[in-house]
Enzyme design. Sequence first.
Site, mmCIF file in Angstrom:
data_model
loop_
_atom_site.group_PDB
_atom_site.id
_atom_site.type_symbol
_atom_site.label_atom_id
_atom_site.label_comp_id
_atom_site.label_asym_id
_atom_site.label_seq_id
_atom_site.Cartn_x
_atom_site.Cartn_y
_atom_site.Cartn_z
ATOM 1 N N SER A 43 -5.800 -0.071 -3.698
ATOM 2 C CA SER A 43 -4.668 -0.785 -3.395
ATOM 3 C C SER A 43 -3.785 -0.106 -2.207
ATOM 4 O O SER A 43 -3.119 -0.646 -1.587
ATOM 5 C CB SER A 43 -3.594 -0.959 -4.545
ATOM 6 O OG SER A 43 -3.327 0.415 -5.118
ATOM 7 N N ASP A 319 7.113 -0.498 -6.010
ATOM 8 C CA ASP A 319 7.040 -0.362 -7.521
ATOM 9 C C ASP A 319 6.458 0.971 -8.246
ATOM 10 O O ASP A 319 6.863 1.933 -7.624
ATOM 11 C CB ASP A 319 5.767 -1.594 -7.752
ATOM 12 C CG ASP A 319 4.603 -1.191 -6.977
ATOM 13 O OD1 ASP A 319 4.174 -0.069 -6.950
ATOM 14 O OD2 ASP A 319 3.806 -2.224 -6.889
ATOM 15 N N HIS A 322 3.207 1.991 -5.864
ATOM 16 C CA HIS A 322 3.021 2.088 -4.219
ATOM 17 C C HIS A 322 4.284 2.198 -3.561
ATOM 18 O O HIS A 322 5.567 1.994 -3.853
ATOM 19 C CB HIS A 322 2.426 0.771 -3.863
ATOM 20 C CG HIS A 322 1.272 0.232 -4.973
ATOM 21 N ND1 HIS A 322 1.491 -0.300 -6.016
ATOM 22 C CD2 HIS A 322 -0.023 0.524 -4.539
ATOM 23 C CE1 HIS A 322 0.124 -0.650 -6.511
ATOM 24 N NE2 HIS A 322 -0.559 0.002 -5.841
#
Length: 345
Positions: A43, A319, A322
Amino acid sequence: MEYSHTKLVSFLLLFLILFLSSGAEARRQPNFRPTKLFVFGDSYVDTGNTMKVDSSAWKDPYGESFPGQPAGRFSDGRVLTDYIAKYLGVKSPVPYQLRESKPEHVKYGMNFAFGGTGVFNTSSQYPNMTIQIDFFEQLIKNNVYTKTDLTPSVALVSVAGNDYSYYLLTNGSAEGFPSFLASVVNQTKINLIRIYELGVKKIIVDGLQPLGCLPEVTLTSSFQQCNSTFNALVGIHNSLLNEAVAQLNQQAKDNSTFIVLDLYDSFMSVLNHTSSTSGHKLKPCCVGLSSEFSCGFVDDDNVKQYDVCDVPKSSFFWDLVHPTQAGWHAVYNKLRKTTALKQLY
């Protein structure tokens, strides 16, 4: 007549000296100009490969800073891939899952990264890095990319810690952790070699970021302090990775370059100079109302179960895992000042 001949010989000798010295100088000058970027990992570099139905990256408020709506990036905006592409002077590569809907972007390279994945299988349903490289190899076999395409290309490889999260989630033992660390780095090395053998000669691999500073870890201290135990394990991973990459560079028989991006130092450098409007530099901008919920979660009545800060660019973390776009941009600015990225030219 004899005088003219001597002058002519002298002139030719002078010209030859200048030509050869000029050629030597030209050979010393970097001439690598990347035209494509290929991305593998998780991610931290995924720009839209996960499916909309089961990924928070396709839900509000993700993407609110860029491109203005959810677009599959695990941030409020741009991620590391976008900044590395910017540095190389190429367009951010099209996600593998979107290659057929955006064929005009295939020429800039491709992003094979899927959020939640690792070098080994994790709790994610998405393909691990070995399978991602399989996808790449198949495109080469199908002549989507030729050797000529690959020679002036760069690969970005992200290993952000999902293997370790899964190890802990599945009750991996403390005694077995050092051995598992070594296996993750060894598999990463195998992956780098494979990408190189497929034709990419400039390969960037991320060092592990300070996992002990991620909000999902600092949550237990109300986002007040990093976990030193986690960060010590990161140090071991990064030391092994640097050793592995040094070996690869020694073994390379051409102008290939394997480069480690020091995310640990760049993250810490930014965090140590970050002031947050919330007063907690480790506190994320978007966080669930309770431990049951995460950023982007909406209940059955379509009621948001998360809070978002007013100014995302004032926070380093977006978040629980990240960085924000501003966070990534700050990390990128730190990386640009190191010698790592400069080795690409």
